[in-house]
Write a protein that holds these residues in place. Structure first.
Motif, short mmCIF file in Angstrom:
data_model
loop_
_atom_site.label_atom_id
_atom_site.label_comp_id
_atom_site.label_asym_id
_atom_site.label_seq_id
_atom_site.Cartn_x
_atom_site.Cartn_y
_atom_site.Cartn_z
N PRO A 11 0.81 -1.24 0.00
CA PRO A 11 0.00 0.00 0.00
C PRO A 11 0.84 1.27 0.00
N ARG A 12 1.99 1.25 0.66
CA ARG A 12 2.84 2.44 0.70
C ARG A 12 3.35 2.83 -0.67
N LEU A 13 3.46 1.85 -1.58
CA LEU A 13 3.94 2.16 -2.92
C LEU A 13 2.98 3.13 -3.61
N VAL A 14 1.69 2.90 -3.45
CA VAL A 14 0.68 3.77 -4.04
C VAL A 14 0.84 5.19 -3.52
N ALA A 15 1.03 5.31 -2.20
CA ALA A 15 1.20 6.62 -1.59
C ALA A 15 2.46 7.32 -2.10
N GLU A 16 3.54 6.56 -2.25
CA GLU A 16 4.80 7.14 -2.68
C GLU A 16 4.73 7.65 -4.12
N PHE A 17 3.97 6.98 -4.97
CA PHE A 17 3.80 7.46 -6.35
C PHE A 17 3.19 8.87 -6.35
N GLY A 18 2.29 9.12 -5.41
CA GLY A 18 1.66 10.43 -5.35
C GLY A 18 2.53 11.50 -4.69
N ARG A 19 3.47 11.08 -3.83
CA ARG A 19 4.30 12.03 -3.08
C ARG A 19 5.58 12.43 -3.81
N THR A 77 -1.98 8.01 -9.98
CA THR A 77 -1.43 9.03 -10.86
C THR A 77 -0.11 9.52 -10.29
N ILE A 78 0.90 9.63 -11.14
CA ILE A 78 2.19 10.18 -10.73
C ILE A 78 2.16 11.68 -10.95
N ASN A 79 2.43 12.41 -9.89
CA ASN A 79 2.39 13.87 -9.98
C ASN A 79 3.74 14.47 -10.34
N GLY A 80 4.82 13.76 -10.01
CA GLY A 80 6.16 14.27 -10.30
C GLY A 80 6.61 13.91 -11.70
N ARG A 81 7.84 14.27 -12.01
CA ARG A 81 8.37 13.92 -13.33
C ARG A 81 8.93 12.51 -13.32
N VAL A 82 8.87 11.87 -14.47
CA VAL A 82 9.32 10.48 -14.61
C VAL A 82 10.58 10.45 -15.48
N VAL A 83 11.59 9.72 -15.02
CA VAL A 83 12.82 9.56 -15.80
C VAL A 83 13.18 8.08 -15.83
N LEU A 124 19.83 16.55 -3.60
CA LEU A 124 20.50 17.61 -2.85
C LEU A 124 19.71 18.92 -2.88
N ALA A 125 18.86 19.05 -3.90
CA ALA A 125 18.01 20.24 -4.01
C ALA A 125 16.74 20.10 -3.17
N GLY A 126 16.55 18.93 -2.54
CA GLY A 126 15.41 18.73 -1.66
C GLY A 126 14.30 17.87 -2.21
N ASP A 127 14.48 17.26 -3.38
CA ASP A 127 13.43 16.45 -3.98
C ASP A 127 13.30 15.08 -3.29
N ARG A 128 12.09 14.55 -3.37
CA ARG A 128 11.82 13.18 -2.93
C ARG A 128 11.87 12.31 -4.19
N VAL A 129 12.87 11.45 -4.28
CA VAL A 129 13.09 10.63 -5.47
C VAL A 129 12.68 9.20 -5.17
N LEU A 130 11.75 8.69 -5.96
CA LEU A 130 11.28 7.31 -5.81
C LEU A 130 11.93 6.46 -6.90
#
Length: 280
Positions: A24-32, A54-60, A79-85
């Motif tokens: 379940p946490r995976l779903v939450a992390e996609f949104g965060r 839905t993924i709100n951040g950018r995908v690479v 280092l700029a403060g992003d949450r990277v999944l």
């Protein structure tokens, strides 16, 4: 405003078969996540569609071919403060999948690294194998070339922990033959195929028996589990016995360094004593 605090690197396990196994946490992390780094962006799209998220951040993309070049870019985002999944095609990142370079770089810079635990082919195969699970080691994929594969297995012949390997389906029979040559025909093993999927199959038996069975061809994802070696008999405190034991191991394909170390363990003496005896 740009955060002055480092972000967080999140390693997330993804299903190895059934999508319902997604934590379940995976779903939450996609949104965060500010950034989602995926081994295969097409598979990521299918997974998020199946999960209805839905993924709100950018995908690479982050795969073996661009891991070295992409790591500094993702580290800069952290280092700029992003949450990277970070997600891979199946299972936990870094376990025979991309991730190690980014984790090491993040740790070196003091960036927090955490994980969303979940599906793992290594632990699933180990659990269903029926082999001892109190001590085990993960050996990943064996070398493709016969000589390198043989040397790797010879070095593992005395390993007493249960061993877990990944293997391609079209190379499974060859790998089992090589294991039987190195570990013995009757060494217990298990071939775990398509774990958690519709056609899941676990075949148990001696290594030679399993090799014969696999010769007809396999399909799907394969994980091999092999029981460790039995306790080797202790060696007398006699340099002549040590020299003979080292020579025997070398004749079986072990390097002199590995042979000396193995004999020293069996004799209960420092490896330097065995080295001196061999080279005297």
């Amino acid at each position: 405003m740009t955060s002055t605090e480092p972000g967080v690197l999140v390693l997330a396990a993804t299903p190895i078969g059934q999508v319902d196994d997604a934590p379940p946490r995976l779903v939450a992390e996609f949104g965060r996540a500010d950034v989602v780094a995926a081994e295969d962006t097409r598979r990521l799209k299918r997974l998020t569609s199946d999960l209805g998220v839905t993924i709100n951040g950018r995908v690479v993309s982050y795969f073996e071919g661009n891991e070295s070049a992409r790591t500094p870019v993702l580290l800069e985002a952290l280092l700029a403060g992003d949450r990277v999944l970070l997600v891979t095609d199946a299972g936990m990142p870094s376990v025979s999948d991309p991730g190690y370079r980014l984790v090491a770089a993040a740790v070196a810079e003091g960036v927090r690294v955490t994980a969303v635990p979940g599906p793992s082919a290594v632990l699933t195969a180990l659990a269903v194998s029926g082999l001892p699970v109190d001590r085990f080691c993960f050996e990943g994929f064996l070398p493709r070339k016969a000589g390198e594969r043989s040397r790797r297995l010879t070095a593992l012949a005395a390993e007493q922990r249960t061993m877990v390997f990944f293997e391609a389906p079209h190379r499974t029979a060859v790998a089992l033959e090589a294991m039987a040559d190195a570990f013995g025909d009757d060494r217990p093993g298990a071939v775990c195929r398509e774990l958690t999927k519709t056609y899941e199959e676990v075949r148990r038996g001696g290594l030679r028996e399993l090799a014969v069975w696999a010769a007809d061809g396999l399909r799907g994802e394969v994980t091999l589990v092999v029981q460790g070696a039995p306790d080797a008999p202790a060696l007398d405190h006699d340099p002549d016995v040590w020299r003979t034991a080292v020579a025997d191991l070398e004749a079986e394909g072990s390097s002199r360094k590995d042979a000396i170390l193995a004999v020293a363990k069996r004799a209960g003496v420092p490896k330097r004593e065995v080295y001196d005896a061999v080279h005297r």
